[in-house]
Scaffold this active site. Structure first.
Site, short mmCIF file in Angstrom:
data_model
loop_
_atom_site.label_atom_id
_atom_site.label_comp_id
_atom_site.label_asym_id
_atom_site.label_seq_id
_atom_site.Cartn_x
_atom_site.Cartn_y
_atom_site.Cartn_z
N ASN A 191 -5.25 -43.51 33.68
CA ASN A 191 -5.80 -42.71 32.59
C ASN A 191 -5.15 -41.33 32.63
OD1 ASN A 191 -7.73 -41.83 30.55
ND2 ASN A 191 -8.80 -40.75 32.20
N HIS A 228 -6.00 -37.34 31.85
CA HIS A 228 -7.16 -36.45 31.67
C HIS A 228 -6.65 -35.03 31.42
CE1 HIS A 228 -11.37 -35.36 32.08
NE2 HIS A 228 -10.94 -34.27 32.70
N ASN A 261 -0.14 -39.62 22.61
CA ASN A 261 0.37 -40.06 23.91
C ASN A 261 0.89 -41.49 23.84
OD1 ASN A 261 0.06 -38.11 26.30
ND2 ASN A 261 -1.86 -37.81 25.15
N ILE A 275 -16.33 -46.04 28.27
CA ILE A 275 -16.38 -46.18 29.73
C ILE A 275 -16.27 -47.68 30.03
CG2 ILE A 275 -17.74 -45.77 31.82
CD1 ILE A 275 -16.98 -43.18 30.31
N LEU A 276 -15.29 -48.04 30.85
CA LEU A 276 -15.09 -49.46 31.18
C LEU A 276 -16.06 -49.87 32.29
CD1 LEU A 276 -11.20 -49.34 31.09
CD2 LEU A 276 -12.69 -50.50 29.43
C1 GRF Z 1 -5.43 -36.29 25.53
O1 GRF Z 1 -5.59 -34.91 25.67
C2 GRF Z 1 -5.89 -37.01 26.77
O2 GRF Z 1 -5.78 -36.27 27.93
C3 GRF Z 1 -7.33 -37.24 26.48
O3 GRF Z 1 -7.39 -37.48 25.10
C4 GRF Z 1 -6.31 -36.85 24.44
C5 GRF Z 1 -5.63 -37.90 23.62
O4 GRF Z 1 -4.73 -37.37 22.72
N1 GRF Z 1 -7.85 -38.28 27.35
P1 GRF Z 1 -3.82 -38.33 21.82
O5 GRF Z 1 -4.73 -39.29 21.09
O6 GRF Z 1 -2.87 -39.04 22.73
O7 GRF Z 1 -3.14 -37.40 20.90
#
Ligand code: GRF
Length: 187
Positions: free
Chosen positions: A101, A103, A14, A86-87
């Site tokens: 964030n 999720h 991501n 966890i912040l």
């Molecule tokens: C994603 O599925 C996100 O929703 C979750 O952790 C994963 C991170 O994937 N919080 P990447 O490290 O971006 O590949």
């Protein structure tokens, strides 16, 4: 120009998507100024490969206070992109409205403590859910309970496994994360 700090704990696909969409102009008037990880992870390599400053702050009870010290004052947005610590409530309150964030489920379902990574996908399949998807939301002291910025769902296939679900959700994340960032930045 808006300044973004990205927090990672894992492979950072991501993060890569955010960097690419900035380069491609899908996210405008923004740059990632810093990547912070709470453990050794490939996300740090991605930052280095992109010539972006990166810092490793080991996870633990001092993480939030150490993080506060390294986040530049002119930061407009803190993005948690696969970040597992966890912040502290105080940190979340200081940056209220400026931390988001992603999720891998349809919040408010399948959020909260312990609901991360493959745990989420296993829980969704076991519950016999008809749909899953991804959610981008504001970060508040209560885990996964902040206001939702963007969410996208899809129908779960027959024979879907936690692994196939994870892959499909990643695709949805790549689609909605840049859009949500644009929305929060007022683009
Ligand atoms: C994603 O599925 C996100 O929703 C979750 O952790 C994963 C991170 O994937 N919080 P990447 O490290 O971006 O590949």
């Amino acid at each position: 120009m808006k300044n973004i700090v990205v927090l990672v704990s894992g492979s950072g696909t991501n993060l890569q998507r955010i960097l690419d969409t900035i380069d491609q102009g899908e996210i405008q008037n923004a740059k990632v100024t810093l990547v912070v990880a709470d453990r050794e992870c490939y996300g740090l390599e991605r930052a280095k490969n992109h010539q972006i400053e990166s810092i490793l702050i080991p996870r633990g009870k001092n993480f939030s206070s150490e993080l506060s010290k390294v986040i530049p004052e002119n930061t407009d947005l803190i993005v948690l992109a696969g970040f597992l610590s966890i912040l502290k409530p105080e940190f979340c309150e200081n940056w209220q409205g400026k931390i988001i964030n992603i999720h891998p489920a349809l919040l408010p379902k399948f959020g909260g403590k312990g609901m991360w990574g493959m745990n989420v996908h296993h829980a969704v399949i076991e519950a016999g859910e008809k749909e899953s998807g991804a959610t981008v939301h504001f970060v508040t002291p209560e885990i996964d309970e902040g206001d939702i910025i963007l969410q996208k769902s899809f129908i779960i296939n027959q024979g879907e496994t936690p692994e196939t679900l994870a892959a499909r959700i990643h695709e949805v994340e790549y689609e909605i994360f840049p859009k949500a960032i644009n929305k929060v930045l007022g683009n």
